[in-house]
Design a protein around this motif. Sequence first.
Motif, PDB file in Angstrom:
ATOM      1  N   MET A 465       0.829  -1.208   0.000  1.00 29.68           N
ATOM      2  CA  MET A 465       0.000   0.000   0.000  1.00 29.68           C
ATOM      3  C   MET A 465       0.863   1.259   0.000  1.00 29.68           C
ATOM      4  SD  MET A 465      -3.081  -1.012  -0.272  1.00 29.68           S
ATOM      5  CE  MET A 465      -4.066   0.421   0.163  1.00 29.68           C
ATOM      6  N   LEU A 466       1.904   1.250   0.817  1.00 29.22           N
ATOM      7  CA  LEU A 466       2.822   2.396   0.806  1.00 29.22           C
ATOM      8  C   LEU A 466       3.592   2.461  -0.504  1.00 29.22           C
ATOM      9  CD1 LEU A 466       4.033   2.200   4.502  1.00 29.22           C
ATOM     10  CD2 LEU A 466       2.734   4.075   3.480  1.00 29.22           C
ATOM     11  N   ALA A 467       3.907   1.306  -1.090  1.00 25.96           N
ATOM     12  CA  ALA A 467       4.575   1.299  -2.397  1.00 25.96           C
ATOM     13  C   ALA A 467       3.692   1.964  -3.443  1.00 25.96           C
ATOM     14  CB  ALA A 467       4.915  -0.131  -2.816  1.00 25.96           C
ATOM     15  N   ALA A 468       2.376   1.699  -3.389  1.00 24.80           N
ATOM     16  CA  ALA A 468       1.456   2.336  -4.323  1.00 24.80           C
ATOM     17  C   ALA A 468       1.463   3.850  -4.139  1.00 24.80           C
ATOM     18  CB  ALA A 468       0.051   1.784  -4.139  1.00 24.80           C
ATOM     19  N   GLY A 469       1.449   4.283  -2.882  1.00 25.15           N
ATOM     20  CA  GLY A 469       1.477   5.715  -2.605  1.00 25.15           C
ATOM     21  C   GLY A 469       2.757   6.370  -3.063  1.00 25.15           C
ATOM     22  N   LEU A 470       3.883   5.694  -2.846  1.00 27.17           N
ATOM     23  CA  LEU A 470       5.173   6.247  -3.271  1.00 27.17           C
ATOM     24  C   LEU A 470       5.284   6.295  -4.787  1.00 27.17           C
ATOM     25  CD1 LEU A 470       7.409   4.459  -0.621  1.00 27.17           C
ATOM     26  CD2 LEU A 470       7.030   6.929  -0.797  1.00 27.17           C
ATOM     27  N   LEU A 471       4.799   5.256  -5.462  1.00 25.95           N
ATOM     28  CA  LEU A 471       4.828   5.271  -6.926  1.00 25.95           C
ATOM     29  C   LEU A 471       3.941   6.396  -7.466  1.00 25.95           C
ATOM     30  CD1 LEU A 471       4.990   2.328  -9.325  1.00 25.95           C
ATOM     31  CD2 LEU A 471       3.203   4.012  -9.727  1.00 25.95           C
ATOM     32  N   ALA A 472       2.760   6.588  -6.834  1.00 25.14           N
ATOM     33  CA  ALA A 472       1.880   7.681  -7.247  1.00 25.14           C
ATOM     34  C   ALA A 472       2.565   9.029  -7.048  1.00 25.14           C
ATOM     35  CB  ALA A 472       0.578   7.619  -6.460  1.00 25.14           C
ATOM     36  N   ARG A 473       3.268   9.179  -5.908  1.00 29.32           N
ATOM     37  CA  ARG A 473       3.996  10.422  -5.648  1.00 29.32           C
ATOM     38  C   ARG A 473       5.034  10.684  -6.729  1.00 29.32           C
ATOM     39  NH1 ARG A 473       8.603  10.052  -1.309  1.00 29.32           N
ATOM     40  NH2 ARG A 473       9.426   8.958  -3.139  1.00 29.32           N
ATOM     41  N   ASN A 474       5.798   9.657  -7.061  1.00 32.66           N
ATOM     42  CA  ASN A 474       6.856   9.811  -8.063  1.00 32.66           C
ATOM     43  C   ASN A 474       6.285  10.092  -9.445  1.00 32.66           C
ATOM     44  OD1 ASN A 474       8.554   9.200  -5.949  1.00 32.66           O
ATOM     45  ND2 ASN A 474       8.891   7.072  -6.568  1.00 32.66           N
ATOM     46  N   ALA A 475       5.166   9.435  -9.762  1.00 31.35           N
ATOM     47  CA  ALA A 475       4.540   9.644 -11.061  1.00 31.35           C
ATOM     48  C   ALA A 475       3.987  11.058 -11.178  1.00 31.35           C
ATOM     49  CB  ALA A 475       3.441   8.617 -11.281  1.00 31.35           C
ATOM     50  N   ALA A 476       3.313  11.508 -10.123  1.00 30.53           N
ATOM     51  CA  ALA A 476       2.739  12.855 -10.148  1.00 30.53           C
ATOM     52  C   ALA A 476       3.829  13.911 -10.270  1.00 30.53           C
ATOM     53  CB  ALA A 476       1.910  13.086  -8.887  1.00 30.53           C
ATOM     54  N   ALA A 477       4.965  13.670  -9.630  1.00 33.25           N
ATOM     55  CA  ALA A 477       6.076  14.621  -9.698  1.00 33.25           C
ATOM     56  C   ALA A 477       6.610  14.765 -11.116  1.00 33.25           C
ATOM     57  CB  ALA A 477       7.200  14.187  -8.761  1.00 33.25           C
ATOM     58  N   LYS A 478       6.442  13.715 -11.920  1.00 30.31           N
ATOM     59  CA  LYS A 478       6.905  13.766 -13.306  1.00 30.31           C
ATOM     60  C   LYS A 478       5.801  14.191 -14.275  1.00 30.31           C
ATOM     61  CE  LYS A 478      10.757  10.500 -12.952  1.00 30.31           C
ATOM     62  NZ  LYS A 478      11.783  11.460 -13.433  1.00 30.31           N
ATOM     63  N   GLY A 479       4.647  14.533 -13.709  1.00 33.82           N
ATOM     64  CA  GLY A 479       3.559  15.035 -14.545  1.00 33.82           C
ATOM     65  C   GLY A 479       2.655  13.973 -15.134  1.00 33.82           C
ATOM     66  N   LEU A 480       2.776  12.757 -14.654  1.00 31.95           N
ATOM     67  CA  LEU A 480       1.908  11.693 -15.161  1.00 31.95           C
ATOM     68  C   LEU A 480       0.571  11.702 -14.434  1.00 31.95           C
ATOM     69  CD1 LEU A 480       4.404   8.684 -15.446  1.00 31.95           C
ATOM     70  CD2 LEU A 480       3.763  10.341 -17.203  1.00 31.95           C
ATOM     71  N   LYS A 481      -0.439  11.166 -15.077  1.00 34.65           N
ATOM     72  CA  LYS A 481      -1.758  11.036 -14.462  1.00 34.65           C
ATOM     73  C   LYS A 481      -2.467   9.831 -15.062  1.00 34.65           C
ATOM     74  CE  LYS A 481      -4.001  14.173 -17.776  1.00 34.65           C
ATOM     75  NZ  LYS A 481      -4.849  15.392 -17.922  1.00 34.65           N
ATOM     76  N   ALA A 482      -3.541   9.421 -14.406  1.00 29.77           N
ATOM     77  CA  ALA A 482      -4.330   8.308 -14.927  1.00 29.77           C
ATOM     78  C   ALA A 482      -5.058   8.751 -16.196  1.00 29.77           C
ATOM     79  CB  ALA A 482      -5.329   7.833 -13.880  1.00 29.77           C
ATOM     80  N   GLN A 483      -5.277   7.790 -17.098  1.00 21.25           N
ATOM     81  CA  GLN A 483      -5.969   8.097 -18.347  1.00 21.25           C
ATOM     82  C   GLN A 483      -7.455   8.333 -18.081  1.00 21.25           C
ATOM     83  OE1 GLN A 483      -4.355   8.758 -20.998  1.00 21.25           O
ATOM     84  NE2 GLN A 483      -2.366   8.014 -20.281  1.00 21.25           N
ATOM     85  N   PRO A 484      -8.112   9.145 -18.871  1.00 26.05           N
ATOM     86  CA  PRO A 484      -9.494   9.547 -18.579  1.00 26.05           C
ATOM     87  C   PRO A 484     -10.520   8.424 -18.691  1.00 26.05           C
ATOM     88  CG  PRO A 484      -8.800  10.386 -20.730  1.00 26.05           C
ATOM     89  CD  PRO A 484      -7.573   9.847 -20.063  1.00 26.05           C
ATOM     90  N   TRP A 485     -10.164   7.332 -19.387  1.00 21.42           N
ATOM     91  CA  TRP A 485     -11.109   6.229 -19.525  1.00 21.42           C
ATOM     92  C   TRP A 485     -11.017   5.229 -18.367  1.00 21.42           C
ATOM     93  CZ3 TRP A 485      -7.270   7.381 -23.119  1.00 21.42           C
ATOM     94  CH2 TRP A 485      -6.098   6.610 -23.026  1.00 21.42           C
ATOM     95  N   VAL A 486     -10.096   5.467 -17.430  1.00 19.64           N
ATOM     96  CA  VAL A 486      -9.870   4.527 -16.330  1.00 19.64           C
ATOM     97  C   VAL A 486     -10.715   4.923 -15.118  1.00 19.64           C
ATOM     98  CG1 VAL A 486      -8.170   3.434 -14.840  1.00 19.64           C
ATOM     99  CG2 VAL A 486      -7.495   4.206 -17.130  1.00 19.64           C
TER     100      VAL A 486
END
Length: 921
Positions: A465-486
């Motif tokens: 669960m913390l790994a998911a949060g950390l990956l989300a943090r790292n992804a958001a920092a690089k400007g990534l986001k979930a696709q709109p159809w998800v």
Amino acid sequence: MSDSFSTSTTLDVNGKSYHIRSLAKLGERFDIKRLPYSMKILLENLLRQEDGLNVTSKEIEAVANWEAKKEPDTEISFMPARVVLQDFTGVPCVVDLAAMRDAMVKLGGDPTLINPLSPAELVIDHSVQVDDYGHANSLDINGQIEFKRNQERYSFLRWGQKALNNFKVVPPNTGIVHQVNLENLARVVMTEEKNGEWFAFPDTVFGTDSHTTMINGLGVLGWGVGGIEAEAAMLGQPSSMLIPQVVGFELRGKLPEGATATDLVLTVTQMLRKHGVVGKFVEFFGEGLEHLPLADRATIANMAPEYGATCGIFPIDKESLNYLRLSGRPEELITLVEAYARVQGMWHEAGHAHAEYSATLQLDMASVKPSLAGPKRPQDRVLLEDVKKNYQEAVLELTHARHPKTPAEDRFANEGGGTAVGNEAVNPSPVSKCEVNGEAFDLRDGAVVIAAITSCTNTSNPAVMLAAGLLARNAAAKGLKAQPWVKTSLGPGSLVVTDYLKKAGLLTELEKLGFFLVGYGCTTCIGNSGPLLPEISKGIADGELAVASVLSGNRNFEGRVHAEVKMNYLASPPLVVAYAIAGTVNIDMTTQPLGIGSDGTPVFLKDIWPSNKEIGDFIAKTIGPEMFKQNYAHVFAGDSRWNQIASPDGDIYQWEDASTYIKNPPYFDGMSLEIGKIEDIHSARVLGLFGDSITTDHISPAGNIKKDSPAGKYLIGRGVEPVDFNSYGSRRGNDDVMVRGTFANIRIKNRMLGGEEGGNTIHYPSGDKLAIYDAAIRYQHDKVPLVVIAGKEYGTGSSRDWAAKGTMLLGVKAVIAESFERIHRSNLVGMGVLPLSFLPGENAQSLGLIGDEVFEIAGLHDGAAKQVEIVATGSAGEKRFTVQVLLLTPKEVVYYRHGGILPYVLRQLAKSPSDAAGKAA
């Protein structure tokens, strides 16, 4: 109670003296040091329950002299210390208890004798659905809808909480039953006071959910049973079982960088499925346990149903004590657990000689690689690097009818960039033009339309669960986001998870990628995934698209997650986030970028994956006992919504004729105290002819109710609008709905109809094509008994009592299959349906059965027969073949003779009220 081997002694701990049954004393006469940990628990259970009737000295000797390699052939009686329920199966359990109280009155008995005789705790976790997602108010909105939908059910449970002794309810929005059991309800060592004296014994449990085995990670022996078996246990009836074989699984080393507990459990599941452990215990041991946190153990134990074992247990050791302390258990309990485990020879030390096992497997955890499982079975592990290939093979099969002339080599010849989802620029793969919130895109095969962090398996585990949060943090920092159809969702297993994600500052990071809290419950993993956006649903339908879900769950059977989603992959929480970013399963995440960062450069999975050290550091600084103590301080109290629900009073439930949720079931209609003999089955017709791997999801779906289905038509006829249908699972307290939903899964394939999908059949002799329910009613009108024919692994999946109850109410007298899942076979017996198996090497196809036959099943000899000959006469002539009778123990013969467990228990209580009162006391 008897004590044939003089094992009664005392254990002094914490200034208190406890009576125990000593395995050390028994060891003076038998070599029990060699026994597996789980067998020692069974042995103690027999010593304590010995009464010369249900448990005899011969049974104790049989377990003490256990032969590891011997095929099971000796029956014993097991009595769990407690029962844990979830609301989907718990509501019908309480309905049945209420119905038994009514029936007891009609039989001239005392209705208040119908109570759980041991602790029964129900956790409401299966009712919340992901109706709303993607913003801060989703949790509250879903909660409001949940309480509105389930008002009748919750009122009924509140009645049960008041009327029944030894019964407690954990209200909604607390957590998932298995995680609440792990974090709070489990005792590990139980204590009980009788006449001023204290007794101590191992915590053992039956649960009405197959994933009850999660508690095995804490050293508690228990497994999933059908609701009817759970009710029998609550009513003081021991469970008959064959002394099992025990498969030892040796764990070595530790997980490498980048691998998670999810990857480990998928690897273990695949290995054990290949080995074959159905009906067996699995026990984990080895030096690798030193490197395996309790949460990882619970993750592995949780998925015992997926690898087919009765249980997957870990012994008690220092890590067990660490977890008890971490989760806020009293120090007195922790001291008792250690002292009891050591004195009983149940303590595990690395390096000590391991027990004797029926077979042994080994795994070096350092060899584990990132994995998923799918697209439709949890045991079908796929390496992360092979998911793209796996998807492409699956989609070719799914879309063959749509594109029969498309060569495989052309379909994926043109892959690569672009903004389309799935098979970019592949022709003739269909494309649906969609727009969501002003953002236009192309929807294609392979699009991930659901990405859900959900289920007990993984949301109990802080590392993933913390790994998911950390990956989300790292992804958001690089400007990534979930696709709109998800459709993104976060359904934690307990309030504790939310607390440590908040404390770590990672809940807001998950929200940046759309993973907002949607509820505390099973949600997507049990089909409560809620509707897709209308634009997405239309796009899927218009293009006949084969789209996907990725979820951190344990089940991905056909039709389970969502009716519109044909491919479903199980994955760790961080990979769920990664696939939400990619938006497709047509990607190799080990070599292809997830997307383009805000700086214009490609971002790969390896760029945002957190290190094991970082995850470990976050665990150490964010999780502590106070979180658990605070969140579980008033676990049975509930919130304002729960406490505002009105509920009736009285020992007898006042059934409401207008209710479409709670109804008095017909199981005891016309019942008397007398029983007859087991009758042969004559002139039976085939209701369904099915292939392999028919799951309890196929037999008794838990998801949405279609308005044109028999159940939907019934509800509309009762004035219920389709928007208020709720799910099959939530309506398990109403037999009129559930019997109409039996075999109604949209993905079930009846070979009588050439394998077309949907819950239909051919009625004979008319030849009419009908819904299975409608055909069954016509047969019942003509007093024609029914049989169901199936292939291998019939009844795998969740241990749904309604898969057996519905089968019985349709008029099915026997199920003939190549093999059965353990719990479902037992449930069929418990409802008075006869399980029969083809002889090895034979099946419906080899025997030429097509479903138009009339069946004669004779020679049961009141349950004494081990095999019977069947004569099936149809358009292809007369077929004669032999089948095995799967009434495996004398007690099962007794249950079947009575018409099931509940009529048996009711007759016993009605005939012997003084005995029942004594047991209750």
